[in-house]
Design a protein around this motif. Structure first.
Motif, PDB file in Angstrom:
ATOM      1  N   UNK A 150     -53.883  11.929  -4.633  1.00  0.00           N
ATOM      2  CA  UNK A 150     -52.859  11.456  -5.572  1.00  0.00           C
ATOM      3  C   UNK A 150     -52.050  10.301  -4.977  1.00  0.00           C
ATOM      4  N   UNK A 151     -51.630  10.452  -3.728  1.00  0.00           N
ATOM      5  CA  UNK A 151     -50.847   9.399  -3.092  1.00  0.00           C
ATOM      6  C   UNK A 151     -51.716   8.160  -2.868  1.00  0.00           C
ATOM      7  N   UNK A 152     -52.987   8.364  -2.582  1.00  0.00           N
ATOM      8  CA  UNK A 152     -53.893   7.229  -2.405  1.00  0.00           C
ATOM      9  C   UNK A 152     -54.028   6.440  -3.704  1.00  0.00           C
ATOM     10  N   UNK A 153     -54.092   7.137  -4.827  1.00  0.00           N
ATOM     11  CA  UNK A 153     -54.162   6.464  -6.119  1.00  0.00           C
ATOM     12  C   UNK A 153     -52.890   5.663  -6.377  1.00  0.00           C
ATOM     13  N   UNK A 154     -51.752   6.236  -6.016  1.00  0.00           N
ATOM     14  CA  UNK A 154     -50.477   5.535  -6.201  1.00  0.00           C
ATOM     15  C   UNK A 154     -50.401   4.298  -5.309  1.00  0.00           C
ATOM     16  N   UNK A 155     -50.824   4.426  -4.060  1.00  0.00           N
ATOM     17  CA  UNK A 155     -50.807   3.273  -3.160  1.00  0.00           C
ATOM     18  C   UNK A 155     -51.808   2.219  -3.628  1.00  0.00           C
ATOM     19  N   UNK A 156     -52.924   2.660  -4.168  1.00  0.00           N
ATOM     20  CA  UNK A 156     -53.895   1.722  -4.721  1.00  0.00           C
ATOM     21  C   UNK A 156     -53.322   0.949  -5.895  1.00  0.00           C
ATOM     22  N   UNK A 157     -52.605   1.643  -6.772  1.00  0.00           N
ATOM     23  CA  UNK A 157     -51.977   0.956  -7.908  1.00  0.00           C
ATOM     24  C   UNK A 157     -50.976  -0.083  -7.422  1.00  0.00           C
TER      25      UNK A 157
ATOM     26  N   UNK B  27     -50.003  -2.685   5.750  1.00  0.00           N
ATOM     27  CA  UNK B  27     -51.182  -1.948   5.292  1.00  0.00           C
ATOM     28  C   UNK B  27     -51.868  -1.175   6.421  1.00  0.00           C
ATOM     29  N   UNK B  28     -51.058  -0.753   7.379  1.00  0.00           N
ATOM     30  CA  UNK B  28     -51.511   0.203   8.375  1.00  0.00           C
ATOM     31  C   UNK B  28     -52.449  -0.354   9.447  1.00  0.00           C
ATOM     32  N   UNK B  29     -52.637  -1.663   9.526  1.00  0.00           N
ATOM     33  CA  UNK B  29     -53.505  -2.203  10.561  1.00  0.00           C
ATOM     34  C   UNK B  29     -54.967  -1.892  10.345  1.00  0.00           C
ATOM     35  N   UNK B  30     -55.375  -1.722   9.093  1.00  0.00           N
ATOM     36  CA  UNK B  30     -56.768  -1.397   8.770  1.00  0.00           C
ATOM     37  C   UNK B  30     -57.558  -2.644   8.391  1.00  0.00           C
TER      38      UNK B  30
ATOM     39  N   UNK C 239     -49.791  -6.055  -6.014  1.00  0.00           N
ATOM     40  CA  UNK C 239     -49.445  -7.022  -4.974  1.00  0.00           C
ATOM     41  C   UNK C 239     -50.563  -8.048  -4.774  1.00  0.00           C
ATOM     42  N   UNK C 240     -51.803  -7.626  -4.859  1.00  0.00           N
ATOM     43  CA  UNK C 240     -52.936  -8.549  -4.727  1.00  0.00           C
ATOM     44  C   UNK C 240     -53.012  -9.498  -5.915  1.00  0.00           C
TER      45      UNK C 240
ATOM     46  N   UNK D 204     -58.202  -5.214  -9.291  1.00  0.00           N
ATOM     47  CA  UNK D 204     -59.229  -4.210  -9.011  1.00  0.00           C
ATOM     48  C   UNK D 204     -59.504  -4.109  -7.519  1.00  0.00           C
ATOM     49  N   UNK D 205     -59.591  -5.261  -6.856  1.00  0.00           N
ATOM     50  CA  UNK D 205     -59.816  -5.269  -5.409  1.00  0.00           C
ATOM     51  C   UNK D 205     -58.643  -4.611  -4.684  1.00  0.00           C
ATOM     52  N   UNK D 206     -57.429  -4.974  -5.041  1.00  0.00           N
ATOM     53  CA  UNK D 206     -56.257  -4.388  -4.397  1.00  0.00           C
ATOM     54  C   UNK D 206     -56.183  -2.885  -4.578  1.00  0.00           C
ATOM     55  N   UNK D 207     -56.520  -2.420  -5.785  1.00  0.00           N
ATOM     56  CA  UNK D 207     -56.523  -0.969  -6.035  1.00  0.00           C
ATOM     57  C   UNK D 207     -57.528  -0.273  -5.119  1.00  0.00           C
ATOM     58  N   UNK D 208     -58.712  -0.863  -4.994  1.00  0.00           N
ATOM     59  CA  UNK D 208     -59.743  -0.267  -4.137  1.00  0.00           C
ATOM     60  C   UNK D 208     -59.323  -0.298  -2.666  1.00  0.00           C
ATOM     61  N   UNK D 209     -58.745  -1.418  -2.229  1.00  0.00           N
ATOM     62  CA  UNK D 209     -58.275  -1.529  -0.848  1.00  0.00           C
ATOM     63  C   UNK D 209     -57.170  -0.509  -0.583  1.00  0.00           C
ATOM     64  N   UNK D 210     -56.243  -0.364  -1.525  1.00  0.00           N
ATOM     65  CA  UNK D 210     -55.135   0.576  -1.333  1.00  0.00           C
ATOM     66  C   UNK D 210     -55.601   2.009  -1.182  1.00  0.00           C
ATOM     67  N   UNK D 211     -56.516   2.427  -2.042  1.00  0.00           N
ATOM     68  CA  UNK D 211     -57.039   3.801  -1.939  1.00  0.00           C
ATOM     69  C   UNK D 211     -57.718   4.010  -0.589  1.00  0.00           C
TER      70      UNK D 211
END
Length: 269
Positions: A157-164, A1-4, A169-170, A183-190
């Protein structure tokens, strides 16, 4: 997840710093047990965060032990592991392998190809362990590549896909709390996808590499505002979960840790 998704350690107690390190070592220990030495290089605080979050939510029993540290083999270090560490270890390998494939697609460097070759066999071990998640990662990463190559795609668009993807995964094994974890995972992904894009923006503009924010002509303050709205959505989703264990550490990630890379890059902005 990019070290964020990393805790901000200057804002937590010494006791929490120690526990955070023990959990990190717990994931390293689990990676070694399941995959051997090489995949320990995929170890990250991001997946430590996920294992810590899931363990805090169901308050599962923990294993406490000692292990030889691969960074210093003569040294024995304490670790703490929970029932979610195997899942986090499997995801570590799967996500790292697909990050290598993405790097090969984008850059084709010898380093990326070598890393991908080293992880390919281990990814084949991970697939039967988490088949649904590996299928989702494969499908989602393919869609993200198509989005990034399509000039008509919107910057998010890609952020929405990564959020999904992260939402699914969460939500793994979340039981009653599965919808809230999704819902949390979607928000974290975006947030993570666009935070990473913001962090990489100066370098990508200089090199001409793809970045979803390149055409937006946003100032650091503009990006901070956009990311702040996404971070607020993460915080709202997190606060819906009845967490007591490791609350301060998890809050440190959610409320300030996620900003560390951005603040470092734009410290003079």
């Amino acid at each position: 997840m990019f070290g964020i998704a990393v805790a901000r350690l200057d804002q937590v107690s010494e006791q929490d710093k120690e526990r955070y390190q023990h959990l990190y070592c717990g994931l390293c220990h689990t990676l070694g047990e399941r995959y051997g030495q090489v995949p320990r290089a995929t170890l990250s605080y991001d997946l430590t965060f996920l294992a810590m979050l899931l363990g805090a939510l169901d308050e599962c029993p923990e294993e406490v032990g000692q292990m030889r540290c691969p960074a210093n083999p003569v040294k024995s270090v304490p670790y703490v592991a929970n029932a979610h560490m195997p899942y986090a270890a499997d995801l570590s390998v799967a996500l790292a392998y697909h990050k290598c494939l993405d790097d090969i697609h984008d850059e084709g460097t010898l380093k990326a190809r070598a890393a991908g070759a080293l992880l390919k066999g281990h990814y084949q071990q991970a697939r039967p362990r988490i088949p649904r998640e590996c299928a989702l990662i494969e499908q989602s990463m393919a869609r993200i590549v198509r989005i990034e190559e399509d000039p008509s795609s919107a910057s998010d668009d890609a952020a929405e896909e990564f959020g999904a993807l992260l939402g699914e995964l969460f939500a793994h094994g979340g039981g009653f709390w599965e919808p809230h974890l999704r819902t949390l995972g979607q928000a974290v992904g975006r947030l993570v996808y666009l935070m990473d894009a913001a962090v990489d923006l100066p370098e990508d503009v200089a090199s001409g590499a793809y970045n979803p924010l390149s055409e937006a002509q946003m100032t650091p303050d503009d990006m901070r505002c956009m990311l702040g709205e996404l971070a607020f959505a993460v915080a709202v989703a997190f606060e819906r979960l009845p967490i007591e264990r490791d609350l301060e550490l998890l809050q440190s990630v959610i409320y300030s840790g996620i900003w560390q890379k951005f603040n470092h890059v734009y410290s003079n902005a």
